[in-house]
Motif scaffolding. Sequence first.
Motif, PDB file in Angstrom:
ATOM      1  N   LEU A   1       0.838  -1.191   0.000  1.00  0.00           N
ATOM      2  CA  LEU A   1       0.000   0.000   0.000  1.00  0.00           C
ATOM      3  C   LEU A   1       0.881   1.251   0.000  1.00  0.00           C
ATOM      4  O   LEU A   1       1.890   1.302   0.697  1.00  0.00           O
ATOM      5  N   TYR A   2       0.464   2.256  -0.783  1.00  0.00           N
ATOM      6  CA  TYR A   2       1.240   3.484  -0.932  1.00  0.00           C
ATOM      7  C   TYR A   2       0.336   4.705  -0.905  1.00  0.00           C
ATOM      8  O   TYR A   2      -0.795   4.657  -1.386  1.00  0.00           O
ATOM      9  N   THR A   3       0.853   5.807  -0.380  1.00  0.00           N
ATOM     10  CA  THR A   3       0.167   7.087  -0.549  1.00  0.00           C
ATOM     11  C   THR A   3       0.788   7.753  -1.763  1.00  0.00           C
ATOM     12  O   THR A   3       2.009   7.782  -1.918  1.00  0.00           O
ATOM     13  N   ILE A   4      -0.082   8.275  -2.612  1.00  0.00           N
ATOM     14  CA  ILE A   4       0.352   8.865  -3.868  1.00  0.00           C
ATOM     15  C   ILE A   4      -0.115  10.311  -3.936  1.00  0.00           C
ATOM     16  O   ILE A   4      -1.271  10.617  -3.636  1.00  0.00           O
ATOM     17  N   LEU A   5       0.788  11.178  -4.342  1.00  0.00           N
ATOM     18  CA  LEU A   5       0.468  12.576  -4.608  1.00  0.00           C
ATOM     19  C   LEU A   5       0.134  12.676  -6.097  1.00  0.00           C
ATOM     20  O   LEU A   5       1.022  12.570  -6.937  1.00  0.00           O
TER      21      LEU A   5
ATOM     22  N   ALA B   1      -5.139  15.967  -0.898  1.00  0.00           N
ATOM     23  CA  ALA B   1      -3.748  16.042  -1.349  1.00  0.00           C
ATOM     24  C   ALA B   1      -3.161  14.678  -1.728  1.00  0.00           C
ATOM     25  O   ALA B   1      -2.576  14.547  -2.781  1.00  0.00           O
ATOM     26  N   VAL B   2      -3.275  13.645  -0.882  1.00  0.00           N
ATOM     27  CA  VAL B   2      -2.734  12.329  -1.222  1.00  0.00           C
ATOM     28  C   VAL B   2      -3.831  11.272  -1.130  1.00  0.00           C
ATOM     29  O   VAL B   2      -4.804  11.431  -0.408  1.00  0.00           O
ATOM     30  N   LEU B   3      -3.649  10.183  -1.884  1.00  0.00           N
ATOM     31  CA  LEU B   3      -4.592   9.066  -1.891  1.00  0.00           C
ATOM     32  C   LEU B   3      -3.839   7.768  -1.655  1.00  0.00           C
ATOM     33  O   LEU B   3      -2.638   7.684  -1.915  1.00  0.00           O
TER      34      LEU B   3
ATOM     35  N   LEU C   1       7.347  -1.100  -4.624  1.00  0.00           N
ATOM     36  CA  LEU C   1       7.836   0.088  -5.315  1.00  0.00           C
ATOM     37  C   LEU C   1       8.548   1.002  -4.331  1.00  0.00           C
ATOM     38  O   LEU C   1       8.266   0.971  -3.135  1.00  0.00           O
ATOM     39  N   GLU C   2       9.430   1.836  -4.854  1.00  0.00           N
ATOM     40  CA  GLU C   2      10.170   2.744  -4.000  1.00  0.00           C
ATOM     41  C   GLU C   2       9.476   4.103  -3.923  1.00  0.00           C
ATOM     42  O   GLU C   2       8.740   4.491  -4.824  1.00  0.00           O
ATOM     43  N   VAL C   3       9.721   4.794  -2.827  1.00  0.00           N
ATOM     44  CA  VAL C   3       9.193   6.141  -2.651  1.00  0.00           C
ATOM     45  C   VAL C   3       9.831   7.039  -3.705  1.00  0.00           C
ATOM     46  O   VAL C   3      11.030   6.969  -3.947  1.00  0.00           O
ATOM     47  N   GLY C   4       9.014   7.855  -4.370  1.00  0.00           N
ATOM     48  CA  GLY C   4       9.493   8.725  -5.424  1.00  0.00           C
ATOM     49  C   GLY C   4       9.184   8.214  -6.816  1.00  0.00           C
ATOM     50  O   GLY C   4       9.356   8.935  -7.797  1.00  0.00           O
ATOM     51  N   ARG C   5       8.707   6.996  -6.924  1.00  0.00           N
ATOM     52  CA  ARG C   5       8.397   6.396  -8.230  1.00  0.00           C
ATOM     53  C   ARG C   5       7.207   7.116  -8.864  1.00  0.00           C
ATOM     54  O   ARG C   5       6.205   7.368  -8.222  1.00  0.00           O
ATOM     55  N   LEU C   6       7.327   7.437 -10.132  1.00  0.00           N
ATOM     56  CA  LEU C   6       6.246   8.051 -10.902  1.00  0.00           C
ATOM     57  C   LEU C   6       5.324   6.932 -11.372  1.00  0.00           C
ATOM     58  O   LEU C   6       5.787   5.950 -11.955  1.00  0.00           O
TER      59      LEU C   6
ATOM     60  N   ILE D   1       4.723   8.362  -5.672  1.00  0.00           N
ATOM     61  CA  ILE D   1       4.596   7.675  -4.381  1.00  0.00           C
ATOM     62  C   ILE D   1       5.360   8.488  -3.350  1.00  0.00           C
ATOM     63  O   ILE D   1       6.550   8.747  -3.519  1.00  0.00           O
ATOM     64  N   VAL D   2       4.666   8.911  -2.292  1.00  0.00           N
ATOM     65  CA  VAL D   2       5.320   9.721  -1.267  1.00  0.00           C
ATOM     66  C   VAL D   2       5.546   8.965   0.036  1.00  0.00           C
ATOM     67  O   VAL D   2       6.316   9.416   0.876  1.00  0.00           O
ATOM     68  N   ASN D   3       4.884   7.817   0.200  1.00  0.00           N
ATOM     69  CA  ASN D   3       5.042   7.073   1.444  1.00  0.00           C
ATOM     70  C   ASN D   3       4.450   5.679   1.291  1.00  0.00           C
ATOM     71  O   ASN D   3       3.619   5.443   0.430  1.00  0.00           O
ATOM     72  N   THR D   4       4.890   4.777   2.158  1.00  0.00           N
ATOM     73  CA  THR D   4       4.273   3.460   2.240  1.00  0.00           C
ATOM     74  C   THR D   4       3.271   3.464   3.392  1.00  0.00           C
ATOM     75  O   THR D   4       3.386   4.266   4.313  1.00  0.00           O
ATOM     76  N   VAL D   5       2.287   2.576   3.314  1.00  0.00           N
ATOM     77  CA  VAL D   5       1.238   2.516   4.327  1.00  0.00           C
ATOM     78  C   VAL D   5       1.192   1.117   4.909  1.00  0.00           C
ATOM     79  O   VAL D   5       1.278   0.125   4.179  1.00  0.00           O
ATOM     80  N   ASP D   6       1.046   1.038   6.200  1.00  0.00           N
ATOM     81  CA  ASP D   6       0.898  -0.243   6.882  1.00  0.00           C
ATOM     82  C   ASP D   6      -0.586  -0.599   6.925  1.00  0.00           C
ATOM     83  O   ASP D   6      -1.420   0.246   7.242  1.00  0.00           O
ATOM     84  N   GLU D   7      -0.913  -1.853   6.599  1.00  0.00           N
ATOM     85  CA  GLU D   7      -2.315  -2.291   6.596  1.00  0.00           C
ATOM     86  C   GLU D   7      -2.990  -2.082   7.945  1.00  0.00           C
ATOM     87  O   GLU D   7      -4.185  -1.820   8.010  1.00  0.00           O
ATOM     88  N   LYS D   8      -2.239  -2.202   9.008  1.00  0.00           N
ATOM     89  CA  LYS D   8      -2.802  -2.073  10.359  1.00  0.00           C
ATOM     90  C   LYS D   8      -3.293  -0.656  10.631  1.00  0.00           C
ATOM     91  O   LYS D   8      -4.187  -0.450  11.438  1.00  0.00           O
TER      92      LYS D   8
END
Length: 108
Positions: free
Chosen positions: A3-7, A15-17, A25-30, A44-51
């Motif tokens: 799971l990722y937050t995307i700008l 702002a992010v979803l 994927l790595e942070v910063g990937r288009l 991608i600006v961040n990873t998200v933990d399912e919890k």
Amino acid sequence: MYLYTILPTRKIPGAVLVYKSEQKLEVGRLVEAPIRNKPVEGVIVNTVDEKNLEFDISKVKKISNIKPFIFTQSEIEFIKSFAYNTFNSSNLVLKAKIQPLKLLTKKN
């Protein structure tokens, strides 16, 4: 499932979803991700933990396309600080930063 937050480049209220991907994927990937069934580019600006999710993971949409470009952490911070200092949304600043990349062709 990752799971990722995307700008996204489209201006939205939050702002992010959050999106999911089968690949790590790595942070910063288009990437391209659907917003109301229309593909929109984003970073991608961040990873998200399912919890930490406050909603059902089955409702999270998948990333539709992975682009061959990665923004560095300093470039992501520049987008955020430029948006803050110019009273623009981060989404619009990202769109302006991506526009020259879209004009490049494979031969360049």
